[in-house]
Write a protein that holds these residues in place. Sequence first.
Motif, mmCIF file in Angstrom:
data_model
loop_
_atom_site.group_PDB
_atom_site.id
_atom_site.type_symbol
_atom_site.label_atom_id
_atom_site.label_comp_id
_atom_site.label_asym_id
_atom_site.label_seq_id
_atom_site.Cartn_x
_atom_site.Cartn_y
_atom_site.Cartn_z
ATOM 1 N N ASP A 67 -2.788 -18.048 -3.765
ATOM 2 C CA ASP A 67 -2.505 -17.955 -2.328
ATOM 3 C C ASP A 67 -1.277 -17.072 -2.158
ATOM 4 N N LEU A 68 -1.511 -15.805 -1.836
ATOM 5 C CA LEU A 68 -0.411 -14.831 -1.799
ATOM 6 C C LEU A 68 0.623 -15.139 -0.726
ATOM 7 N N ALA A 69 0.209 -15.868 0.320
ATOM 8 C CA ALA A 69 1.165 -16.182 1.386
ATOM 9 C C ALA A 69 2.310 -17.041 0.866
ATOM 10 N N ASP A 70 2.052 -17.804 -0.185
ATOM 11 C CA ASP A 70 3.077 -18.693 -0.748
ATOM 12 C C ASP A 70 3.550 -18.234 -2.119
ATOM 13 N N TYR A 71 3.288 -16.974 -2.455
ATOM 14 C CA TYR A 71 3.592 -16.498 -3.806
ATOM 15 C C TYR A 71 4.708 -15.448 -3.774
ATOM 16 N N SER A 72 5.616 -15.550 -4.714
ATOM 17 C CA SER A 72 6.708 -14.581 -4.813
ATOM 18 C C SER A 72 6.288 -13.449 -5.745
ATOM 19 N N ILE A 73 6.168 -12.252 -5.195
ATOM 20 C CA ILE A 73 5.705 -11.093 -5.966
ATOM 21 C C ILE A 73 6.896 -10.363 -6.576
ATOM 22 N N ASP A 74 6.772 -9.992 -7.851
ATOM 23 C CA ASP A 74 7.840 -9.321 -8.592
ATOM 24 C C ASP A 74 7.951 -7.855 -8.140
ATOM 25 N N PRO A 75 9.103 -7.442 -7.602
ATOM 26 C CA PRO A 75 9.268 -6.043 -7.148
ATOM 27 C C PRO A 75 9.044 -5.029 -8.272
ATOM 28 N N GLU A 76 9.379 -5.394 -9.517
ATOM 29 C CA GLU A 76 9.178 -4.467 -10.635
ATOM 30 C C GLU A 76 7.689 -4.229 -10.888
ATOM 31 N N ALA A 77 6.878 -5.249 -10.645
ATOM 32 C CA ALA A 77 5.426 -5.071 -10.788
ATOM 33 C C ALA A 77 4.890 -4.144 -9.703
ATOM 34 N N LEU A 78 5.408 -4.290 -8.483
ATOM 35 C CA LEU A 78 4.978 -3.428 -7.378
ATOM 36 C C LEU A 78 5.259 -1.965 -7.674
ATOM 37 N N ALA A 79 6.377 -1.703 -8.332
ATOM 38 C CA ALA A 79 6.781 -0.322 -8.607
ATOM 39 C C ALA A 79 5.850 0.362 -9.599
ATOM 40 N N LEU A 80 5.046 -0.417 -10.307
ATOM 41 C CA LEU A 80 4.158 0.169 -11.312
ATOM 42 C C LEU A 80 2.897 0.776 -10.708
ATOM 43 N N LEU A 81 2.587 0.418 -9.453
ATOM 44 C CA LEU A 81 1.349 0.901 -8.828
ATOM 45 C C LEU A 81 1.679 1.643 -7.537
ATOM 46 N N PRO A 82 1.330 2.926 -7.430
ATOM 47 C CA PRO A 82 1.619 3.673 -6.201
ATOM 48 C C PRO A 82 0.935 3.049 -4.983
ATOM 49 N N LYS A 83 1.570 3.212 -3.848
ATOM 50 C CA LYS A 83 1.068 2.626 -2.599
ATOM 51 C C LYS A 83 -0.364 3.047 -2.295
ATOM 52 N N GLU A 84 -0.649 4.352 -2.431
ATOM 53 C CA GLU A 84 -1.973 4.833 -2.046
ATOM 54 C C GLU A 84 -3.067 4.253 -2.939
ATOM 55 N N VAL A 85 -2.762 4.030 -4.230
ATOM 56 C CA VAL A 85 -3.745 3.448 -5.143
ATOM 57 C C VAL A 85 -3.956 1.970 -4.814
ATOM 58 N N ALA A 86 -2.851 1.286 -4.508
ATOM 59 C CA ALA A 86 -2.950 -0.143 -4.167
ATOM 60 C C ALA A 86 -3.825 -0.341 -2.939
ATOM 61 N N TYR A 87 -3.627 0.486 -1.923
ATOM 62 C CA TYR A 87 -4.439 0.372 -0.704
ATOM 63 C C TYR A 87 -5.892 0.759 -0.977
ATOM 64 N N LYS A 88 -6.090 1.812 -1.757
ATOM 65 C CA LYS A 88 -7.452 2.261 -2.048
ATOM 66 C C LYS A 88 -8.233 1.198 -2.804
#
Length: 567
Positions: A67-88
């Motif tokens: 349940d992502l609404a209650d989950y803390s996402i690691d900013p370092e993990a986010l940096a590994l995937l470009p925004k456009e790829v994540a959305y695609k």
Amino acid sequence: MLKKNDQKLANILLENQVLTQEQLEQAEHERASTGEDLATILIRRGFARVDEVLRCVAEQLELPYIDLADYSIDPEALALLPKEVAYKCNAIPIFRIGNVLTVAMSDPGDVSVIDTLRRTTKLEIEPVISSPEEIRDALEQHYGPQAVLDDSIDEMIQKIQDEQPEEKEEETEKLKQIAEDAPVIKLVNLIIEQAIRDGASDIHINPDEDSLRVRYRIDGILHEAFSPPKNLQAAITSRIKILAELDIAETRAPQDGRFQASFEGKTVDLRVSTLPTVYGENIVMRILDKSSLMLNLEDLGLGDAMFKRLRSILSSSYGIILVTGPTGSGKTTTLYSCLNSMNTPDKNIITVEDPVEYRLKLIRQSQVNPKAGMTFASGLRAILRQDPDIIMVGEIRDSETAKIAVEAALTGHLVLSTLHTNDAPGAITRLIEMGVEPFLVASATIGIIAQRLVRRICPKCKKAFTPPREYLLDLGFNPEKRNWVFYKGEGCNNCKGTGYKGRAGIYEIMTVDEDIRALCLRNASGDEIKKAAVKHGMRTLRQDGFLKALRGITTIEEVIRVTNVDG
């Protein structure tokens, strides 16, 4: 959704009491004819919620459900995937351990997406399951909104400026060429995709003197999306008209058309309307998403007493049933749900609509076409020669249609239609005003449903509160009677700060009994009919709305906004 091991998924859904054996059999029958996977059918038919199905899919695949609404996402993990790829990919990385990146996906069985993620991050991918809505909300929260306008806008502006038609006779051909250029196609696709992603019901493209505005209607309220440069107006308008197969050379008369668009594996219909204004053609596109259409009476949210009353009306073998309310109040959904509940092979159901918004199996649906002489009245006459059991007339707009519909109801047919009135009792007086004799209205009418759509409180930020005494007194509530508790949304990423997410119906259902028939015969006023209906157990729109506010479905302010009449 996933397409393998459907039988295992079905067993898990049954064990968890997410659906019944009867619902499973209906879904399996539909799968045999459509080829869709089980999960998609269950969600589209409203047999189960997305999160319920995905939790069972997770159990089937032995993967975690997050349940992502209650989950803390690691900013370092986010940096590994470009925004456009994540959305695609509609996927969001949540944490990394060594060379393994854990990614939330709605369909971990999509091998192509996992391959894309692996190539982009140079890491092994460990999928977990989350709902598509939660993934999109998380993407917007952590990456920011997906860009609607990108670098191609500059190229497009320059191209349009360079290719402005110089002579009138060349204008249409030039507009066609511009509208079929890649930047214009991409821009219009982005406008439509963003609207579908945001859950909009309509796209408005509004020209002003020196600007152009794109607005989306979301949960009944218009929101401004962005403002493209004014000199893109002709290109955008022409592209949409080409898609809808309209005449791009005709700019002085209204036009109507439709086309289909694909988005994230589903197909939606778009109904296009153009209207000439002093600053150019105004365009409104209605988004018709078949996957979101609820065709079960149980899903309308009527409540036990109203549901029983509606079932009683629909069990009649003849008579006229009317659904009333303003444009955009959900009348079509209610009509289709009623038809669907009666749709069996032993009944001949025929409709005449303007337009045919959704195609329904087993039901013969015809489209109004005034230019070809096909009006509601002429279509209704033709239907009566087709041996119908049940007839649906999209709207009673004039005296001729009203009289034919009433006559059809009195000659052994069940007729369903819509009428524009403020409440259910007002439909009686409206039919009489249209020239139908009072005794015919009294004899033919068996039930009237009035409805509105209210915005639902966002479940992610819903909070209870006790209103002040003065507020309760103004609403007509007795502060001493009970401890009144209402609810409101505080605003969050899930609802984009509005406090509302989605819509629900509020209703009043009036059955026409002997007392109301007597009032019809003496041409009583709408107020007199309303008092008699309330006396016989009818709950008014505002009363139903207040009950839904007390249950935490909507807010008192929202009920007052959409009813705007005394309860």
